[in-house]
Motif scaffolding. Structure first.
Motif, PDB file in Angstrom:
ATOM      1  N   LEU A  95       0.785  -1.069   0.079  1.00  0.00           N
ATOM      2  CA  LEU A  95      -0.014   0.105   0.066  1.00  0.00           C
ATOM      3  C   LEU A  95       0.689   1.269   0.050  1.00  0.00           C
ATOM      4  O   LEU A  95       1.984   1.362   0.234  1.00  0.00           O
ATOM      5  CB  LEU A  95      -0.980   0.133   1.240  1.00  0.00           C
ATOM      6  CG  LEU A  95      -0.410   0.548   2.607  1.00  0.00           C
ATOM      7  CD1 LEU A  95      -1.659   1.156   3.384  1.00  0.00           C
ATOM      8  CD2 LEU A  95       0.176  -0.612   3.384  1.00  0.00           C
ATOM      9  N   ASP A 132      -4.789   5.286  -0.769  1.00  0.00           N
ATOM     10  CA  ASP A 132      -5.775   6.268  -0.179  1.00  0.00           C
ATOM     11  C   ASP A 132      -5.992   7.549  -0.929  1.00  0.00           C
ATOM     12  O   ASP A 132      -5.226   8.426  -1.182  1.00  0.00           O
ATOM     13  CB  ASP A 132      -5.580   6.851   1.104  1.00  0.00           C
ATOM     14  CG  ASP A 132      -5.328   5.908   2.357  1.00  0.00           C
ATOM     15  OD1 ASP A 132      -6.345   5.657   2.946  1.00  0.00           O
ATOM     16  OD2 ASP A 132      -4.067   5.385   2.345  1.00  0.00           O
ATOM     17  N   LYS A 230     -14.715   2.594   5.262  1.00  0.00           N
ATOM     18  CA  LYS A 230     -13.855   2.896   6.543  1.00  0.00           C
ATOM     19  C   LYS A 230     -14.833   3.447   7.557  1.00  0.00           C
ATOM     20  O   LYS A 230     -15.301   4.556   7.180  1.00  0.00           O
ATOM     21  CB  LYS A 230     -12.733   3.659   6.239  1.00  0.00           C
ATOM     22  CG  LYS A 230     -11.776   3.192   5.031  1.00  0.00           C
ATOM     23  CD  LYS A 230     -10.508   3.862   4.897  1.00  0.00           C
ATOM     24  CE  LYS A 230     -10.386   5.328   4.654  1.00  0.00           C
ATOM     25  NZ  LYS A 230      -9.161   5.921   4.228  1.00  0.00           N
ATOM     26  N   HIS A 231     -14.470   3.484   8.746  1.00  0.00           N
ATOM     27  CA  HIS A 231     -13.694   2.379   9.370  1.00  0.00           C
ATOM     28  C   HIS A 231     -14.805   1.629  10.059  1.00  0.00           C
ATOM     29  O   HIS A 231     -15.069   2.293  11.347  1.00  0.00           O
ATOM     30  CB  HIS A 231     -12.552   3.227  10.241  1.00  0.00           C
ATOM     31  CG  HIS A 231     -11.652   3.864   9.456  1.00  0.00           C
ATOM     32  ND1 HIS A 231     -12.071   5.289   9.136  1.00  0.00           N
ATOM     33  CD2 HIS A 231     -10.378   3.917   9.047  1.00  0.00           C
ATOM     34  CE1 HIS A 231     -11.143   6.029   8.405  1.00  0.00           C
ATOM     35  NE2 HIS A 231     -10.122   4.917   8.302  1.00  0.00           N
ATOM     36  N   TYR A 235     -16.267   4.602  14.674  1.00  0.00           N
ATOM     37  CA  TYR A 235     -15.105   5.266  14.637  1.00  0.00           C
ATOM     38  C   TYR A 235     -15.579   6.803  14.687  1.00  0.00           C
ATOM     39  O   TYR A 235     -16.366   7.114  14.353  1.00  0.00           O
ATOM     40  CB  TYR A 235     -14.151   4.899  13.403  1.00  0.00           C
ATOM     41  CG  TYR A 235     -13.011   5.479  13.465  1.00  0.00           C
ATOM     42  CD1 TYR A 235     -11.892   5.583  14.563  1.00  0.00           C
ATOM     43  CD2 TYR A 235     -12.243   6.077  12.240  1.00  0.00           C
ATOM     44  CE1 TYR A 235     -10.600   6.136  14.377  1.00  0.00           C
ATOM     45  CE2 TYR A 235     -10.964   6.402  12.023  1.00  0.00           C
ATOM     46  CZ  TYR A 235     -10.124   6.508  13.231  1.00  0.00           C
ATOM     47  OH  TYR A 235      -8.922   6.932  12.999  1.00  0.00           O
ATOM     48  N   MET A 274     -12.685  -1.723   6.000  1.00  0.00           N
ATOM     49  CA  MET A 274     -11.314  -1.468   6.926  1.00  0.00           C
ATOM     50  C   MET A 274     -12.012  -1.491   8.349  1.00  0.00           C
ATOM     51  O   MET A 274     -12.801  -0.671   8.470  1.00  0.00           O
ATOM     52  CB  MET A 274     -10.698  -0.166   6.464  1.00  0.00           C
ATOM     53  CG  MET A 274      -9.325  -0.191   7.231  1.00  0.00           C
ATOM     54  SD  MET A 274      -8.226   1.371   6.873  1.00  0.00           S
ATOM     55  CE  MET A 274      -7.971   1.151   4.957  1.00  0.00           C
ATOM     56  N   ASP A 309      -6.532  -1.618   9.758  1.00  0.00           N
ATOM     57  CA  ASP A 309      -6.082  -0.578   9.666  1.00  0.00           C
ATOM     58  C   ASP A 309      -4.608  -0.454  10.010  1.00  0.00           C
ATOM     59  O   ASP A 309      -4.020  -1.409  10.579  1.00  0.00           O
ATOM     60  CB  ASP A 309      -6.914   0.677  10.414  1.00  0.00           C
ATOM     61  CG  ASP A 309      -6.490   2.167   9.764  1.00  0.00           C
ATOM     62  OD1 ASP A 309      -5.523   2.319   9.049  1.00  0.00           O
ATOM     63  OD2 ASP A 309      -7.298   2.967  10.232  1.00  0.00           O
ATOM     64  N   TRP A 310      -3.808   0.603   9.767  1.00  0.00           N
ATOM     65  CA  TRP A 310      -2.281   0.591   9.857  1.00  0.00           C
ATOM     66  C   TRP A 310      -1.901   0.297  11.145  1.00  0.00           C
ATOM     67  O   TRP A 310      -2.269   0.898  12.290  1.00  0.00           O
ATOM     68  CB  TRP A 310      -1.995   2.037   9.564  1.00  0.00           C
ATOM     69  CG  TRP A 310      -0.626   2.509   9.672  1.00  0.00           C
ATOM     70  CD1 TRP A 310       0.199   2.825  10.237  1.00  0.00           C
ATOM     71  CD2 TRP A 310       0.408   2.665   8.083  1.00  0.00           C
ATOM     72  NE1 TRP A 310       1.653   3.174  10.153  1.00  0.00           N
ATOM     73  CE2 TRP A 310       1.344   2.946   8.744  1.00  0.00           C
ATOM     74  CE3 TRP A 310      -0.223   2.498   6.912  1.00  0.00           C
ATOM     75  CZ2 TRP A 310       2.428   3.317   7.742  1.00  0.00           C
ATOM     76  CZ3 TRP A 310       1.009   2.755   6.253  1.00  0.00           C
ATOM     77  CH2 TRP A 310       2.122   3.131   6.365  1.00  0.00           C
ATOM     78  N   MET A 342      -2.893  -4.917   7.606  1.00  0.00           N
ATOM     79  CA  MET A 342      -2.030  -3.896   7.115  1.00  0.00           C
ATOM     80  C   MET A 342      -0.893  -3.584   8.280  1.00  0.00           C
ATOM     81  O   MET A 342      -1.042  -2.741   9.151  1.00  0.00           O
ATOM     82  CB  MET A 342      -2.966  -2.413   7.003  1.00  0.00           C
ATOM     83  CG  MET A 342      -2.423  -1.296   6.359  1.00  0.00           C
ATOM     84  SD  MET A 342      -3.108  -0.099   6.670  1.00  0.00           S
ATOM     85  CE  MET A 342      -4.417  -0.085   5.214  1.00  0.00           C
ATOM     86  N   TRP A 457      -4.337  14.235   3.152  1.00  0.00           N
ATOM     87  CA  TRP A 457      -4.358  13.129   2.087  1.00  0.00           C
ATOM     88  C   TRP A 457      -4.268  13.966   0.840  1.00  0.00           C
ATOM     89  O   TRP A 457      -5.259  13.599  -0.152  1.00  0.00           O
ATOM     90  CB  TRP A 457      -5.791  12.516   2.259  1.00  0.00           C
ATOM     91  CG  TRP A 457      -5.884  11.534   3.382  1.00  0.00           C
ATOM     92  CD1 TRP A 457      -6.885  11.866   4.396  1.00  0.00           C
ATOM     93  CD2 TRP A 457      -5.189  10.499   3.614  1.00  0.00           C
ATOM     94  NE1 TRP A 457      -6.751  10.903   5.319  1.00  0.00           N
ATOM     95  CE2 TRP A 457      -5.678  10.009   4.991  1.00  0.00           C
ATOM     96  CE3 TRP A 457      -4.085   9.562   3.235  1.00  0.00           C
ATOM     97  CZ2 TRP A 457      -5.182   8.921   5.931  1.00  0.00           C
ATOM     98  CZ3 TRP A 457      -3.634   8.634   4.268  1.00  0.00           C
ATOM     99  CH2 TRP A 457      -4.001   8.150   5.158  1.00  0.00           C
ATOM    100  N   GLU A 529      -5.843  12.528  11.352  1.00  0.00           N
ATOM    101  CA  GLU A 529      -5.725  11.871  12.442  1.00  0.00           C
ATOM    102  C   GLU A 529      -5.073  12.394  13.533  1.00  0.00           C
ATOM    103  O   GLU A 529      -5.463  13.472  13.642  1.00  0.00           O
ATOM    104  CB  GLU A 529      -5.086  10.268  11.878  1.00  0.00           C
ATOM    105  CG  GLU A 529      -5.469   9.656  10.694  1.00  0.00           C
ATOM    106  CD  GLU A 529      -4.756   8.537  10.074  1.00  0.00           C
ATOM    107  OE1 GLU A 529      -4.175   7.799  10.945  1.00  0.00           O
ATOM    108  OE2 GLU A 529      -4.748   8.217   9.033  1.00  0.00           O
TER     109      GLU A 529
HETATM  110  C1  BGC Z   1      -5.825   5.410   8.099  1.00  0.00           C
HETATM  111  C2  BGC Z   1      -6.891   4.858   7.206  1.00  0.00           C
HETATM  112  C3  BGC Z   1      -5.810   4.749   6.081  1.00  0.00           C
HETATM  113  C4  BGC Z   1      -4.622   3.780   6.161  1.00  0.00           C
HETATM  114  C5  BGC Z   1      -3.717   3.768   5.119  1.00  0.00           C
HETATM  115  C6  BGC Z   1      -4.539   4.909   8.445  1.00  0.00           C
HETATM  116  O1  BGC Z   1      -3.728   5.376   9.380  1.00  0.00           O
HETATM  117  O2  BGC Z   1      -6.929   5.337   9.609  1.00  0.00           O
HETATM  118  O3  BGC Z   1      -8.004   5.565   6.717  1.00  0.00           O
HETATM  119  O4  BGC Z   1      -6.776   4.133   4.965  1.00  0.00           O
HETATM  120  O5  BGC Z   1      -3.861   4.666   7.229  1.00  0.00           O
HETATM  121  O6  BGC Z   1      -3.173   4.704   4.546  1.00  0.00           O
END
Ligand code: BGC
Length: 763
Positions: A95, A132, A230-231, A235, A274, A309-310, A342, A457, A529
């Motif tokens: 990714l 993303d 998501k998510h 959340y 996700m 998620d990450w 992930m 993003w 975030e």
């Molecule tokens: C975010 C997700 C995102 C993922 C991959 C995470 O930190 O919460 O929304 O898709 O990272 O980038």
């Protein structure tokens, strides 16, 4: 049905535009038999090591030259790391981007190289690449960036949302990437949450309609990519308002508010989901079997891929403290129902999973369930036919094909919140639109920033790096100069952390130039975030001080908010004569705001959320009756700065009559409404019509209002017209104490604008 649609499009697309690459070398013939027979045969040929590799997703940063979070430039694959990950560990998914954009050429190089490694492993299963691309192709140089979801929601126009998602799909797939981590279907019910702007706002119906449109745009266009919801789920409604902190949401409320958008998008055929990174009621969602299996699989019938998620499996033992080590965390998340992890750095998950199966703690049959879903997704996306290779670079689309959609969405999102003088009976002109003459002074910390218009993003995760801005796109000050002419516009830059001396400089400059208006661009710089967590929802003190100081000059102020969430500003609101909310409108946002201010576009955006008046007393529009009662027992406790759905236009449309076809309905009936609309002014207005329901008495305390229907209509100058709307009685339902979706018979009413009409629902 939808699945068939995505496959048909993929196959037509492959056949028309791209000679199949790498197929001959695949061990199995992807073109023969049914998908499930094909997937089963691939699965049978795989070893346990192949399978756990398929369930592993790493970031591009972990196979590039340099450090995972800081790759060496120019970015390129590290042959040894790539071989270890993709051949030795058979990692099935990669990714993202090494934290910056790449040109389509660079993307092709990465993807082709990655797929060539995949061909070296025994199974030769192609790698599934995901990014993303949440408001356009986030990580593609020169991609067309439209409004963020909160702005799209303000258009209340789902066909525009579908069109923009389709445009994103074409650009992302053109880079060789078949999977998008979008849309966000969490609700924006708490503006403190730093991902508020990634949502479609506070209402489940609005989020459902917009979410379905986005999924359809990604998955059902001519060049489809897979969507990710998501998510999942709940959340964004944490107790603290901070990202990834505990939420306490009873199951009834989860089902009433937070589930519908996911359910609608699952029904629309979304291919992946996700998981929510947070905890709900004390249980990290990544370990919640009820949510990820019983509800998602057994009840909602979701058959696609569930991706974590990450780093969230690791966080189970490093942050949530529910597991003692990586192995226990892995077991818990697999038992809960995840398919793909992930990770995104290292092989802790892969090794743990292998050990768990070898020692018998997890059955191979459980592994097969997840791998089958992942292989199915790869099959449906056509990866077995193409070897996952990108389409020909010559076919990469011209960005001009997509600019219209993004520009239109930006335009339709801009929301006029206040326009002093618009409704006064005296001869005074309203502040907006700006006339054809007069000088405008443009300043404020977001007036000169394309990054502020785009938000997170964009180019990078946080969206703050100016290096990745789309060349040639104007920020607000430039756009206003383009529209009004350099002779009418004076501007003064301010950084986000401007000080008193900077305010003095701006005030002096205003006094010297004597403009007719100050366009004051306030708000926020990009974040997402945890970096976007705030201690206070109020507008920053230096921005309020700036409003006060400019007000002292006596020049009228047109406030423009460029921000991802409503910041409270009730103490300085009276000092601004007109106020516009632009959200995060993207690359075309500067010009969209300028068009609204100069008046060439009659504003049509409407708030997809309630704007709080005070930082500590936020309520959504669908609050309860008890929340309307003030300390003095009057019923004015709900007193937001601006209501959900609020937005002015230069020619206001009023609801002059509301009628129903009957006074009583049976449960299986459909209510037919007639809404008479009258445009009181001399311009065509694109009006939003919202139908809210009120349930007089119910077994769960009813909300004061619930949105049940909306539509947009064009009403010509001084025109009266009737909108006919249909509303099945079953749409008046709520979730009762037994967690059943019910309509209870009794007295109801419907409200549109200021008109309300009563009716009964019979047993
Ligand atoms: C975010 C997700 C995102 C993922 C991959 C995470 O930190 O919460 O929304 O898709 O990272 O980038």
């Amino acid at each position: 049905m939808r699945r068939l649609c995505i496959e048909r499009n993929i196959l037509v697309w492959i056949a028309c535009s791209w000679s199949i690459v790498g197929c001959e070398s695949l061990p199995l013939d992807a073109s023969q038999g049914s998908n499930s027979a094909f997937v089963d045969s691939v699965l049978q040929s795989m070893t346990l090591e192949d399978k756990v590799g398929e369930m592993t997703q790493l970031t591009l940063g972990s196979i590039g030259v340099g450090k995972p979070y800081k790759l060496d430039e120019p970015q390129r694959l590290d042959t040894s790391k790539a071989f270890t990950a993709l051949v030795k560990y058979r990692v099935g998914s990669i990714l993202n981007c090494g934290n910056h954009q790449h040109t389509p050429e660079q993307w092709h190089e990465f993807i082709e190289a990655i797929q060539k490694y995949a061909q070296q492993k025994e199974s030769q299963v192609p790698v599934l690449y995901g990014v993303d691309a949440i408001h356009g192709p986030t990580y593609t140089t020169n991609g067309v960036m439209g409004p963020q979801q909160i702005g799209l929601a303000a258009t209340w126009n789902d066909s525009l949302v579908r069109e923009n998602a389709e445009n994103t799909a074409v650009q992302v797939f053109g880079c060789g990437i078949p999977w998008n981590f979008s849309p966000v279907l969490d609700l924006g019910r708490d503006p403190r949450w730093p991902r508020f702007w990634e949502t479609f706002g506070e209402d489940p119906l609005l989020a459902s309609r917009m979410g379905v449109a986005m999924v359809e745009g990604y998955q059902n266009g001519e060049v489809p990519i897979a969507a990710t919801l998501k998510h999942f789920f709940g959340y964004g409604f944490t107790l603290s308002g901070k990202d990834r902190t505990p939420a306490w949401i009873p199951e009834r409320e989860l089902r009433e508010y937070f589930l519908p958008s996911f359910k609608a998008a699952i029904d629309a055929g979304a291919m992946s989901i996700m998981v929510n990174s947070g905890e709900i009621n004390g249980i990290p969602v990544h370990t919640n079997k009820f949510m990820l299996t019983d509800l998602l699989r057994d009840e909602l019938g979701f058959e696609g891929v569930v991706v974590t998620d990450w780093e969230d499996v690791k966080y189970l033992y490093t942050r949530h403290m529910v597991a003692k080590d990586y192995k226990e965390a892995t077991r818990m998340s697999i038992e809960a129902g995840i398919d793909l992890c992930m990770v995104p750095i290292g092989f802790g998950f892969t090794n743990s999973l292998l050990d768990l199966v070898k020692e018998g703690s997890i059955s191979e049959a459980r592994i097969d369930e997840s791998v089958r879903r992942i292989l199915m997704m790869k099959k449906q996306l056509g990866l077995f036919e193409t070897g996952g290779m990108p389409p020909p670079l010559e076919d990469y689309p011209d960005r001009r094909e997509f600019e219209g959609g993004a520009a239109q969405a930006a335009l339709e999102s801009i929301t006029l919140l206040k326009n002093e003088g618009q409704h006064s009976t005296d001869a005074a002109q309203p502040v907006l639109p700006l006339g054809g003459t007069g000088k405008v002074f443009v300043t404020g910390p977001t007036a000169h920033s394309l990054n502020a218009l785009n938000g997170g993003w964009t180019g990078t995760w946080q969206g703050t790096d100016t290096l990745h801005n789309t060349p040639g796109m104007p920020h607000l000050a430039e756009a206003l100069t383009n529209r009004l002419g350099a002779n009418r516009v004076v501007d003064q830059r301010l950084s986000m952390d401007f000080k008193t001396a900077d305010i003095d400089r701006v005030v002096r400059s205003i006094q010297q130039t004597r403009p007719d208006h100050v366009v004051l661009a306030l708000g926020e710089m990009p974040y997402t975030e945890m970096p976007g967590n705030e201690e206070d929802l109020a507008l920053y003190p230096n921005q309020k001080a700036l409003v006060r100081a400019i007000h002292q000059t006596g020049v009228s102020i047109i406030g423009v908010f460029i921000e991802g969430r409503p910041r409270t500003f009730n103490d300085v609101e009276p000092l601004m004569d007109a106020i516009v909310m632009a959200y995060l409108p993207g690359d075309f946002g500067g010009d969209a705001i300028a068009q609204v201010l100069e008046g060439s576009y009659n504003p049509s955006g409407r708030l997809p959320f309630t704007w709080p008046r005070h930082p500590s007393s936020h309520l959504t529009y669908d609050h309860k009756h008890t929340e309307e009662i003030s300390a003095d027992s009057s019923t004015n406790a709900f007193n937001p700065q601006y209501q959900f759905g609020h937005g002015l236009s230069y020619s206001s449309v009023e609801v002059t009559e509301l009628r129903l076809d009957q006074t009583a309905y049976a449960m299986s009936d459909t209510i037919h409404l007639m809404v008479l609309l009258t445009n009181m002014g001399n311009r065509s207005t694109n009006e939003l019509v919202c139908v809210f329901s009120q349930d007089s008495v119910a077994s769960i305390t009813p909300s004061v209002d619930r949105l049940r229907y909306f539509d947009r209509v064009m009403v010509g100058p001084h025109e009266s017209m009737t909108l006919n709307a249909s509303l099945p009685v079953e749409d008046l339902s709520f979730i009762n104490a037994d967690l059943q979706e019910v309509v209870e018979p009794g007295a109801f009413s419907l409200r549109v604008g200021s008109k309300t009409i009563a009716f009964n629902v019979n047993e």
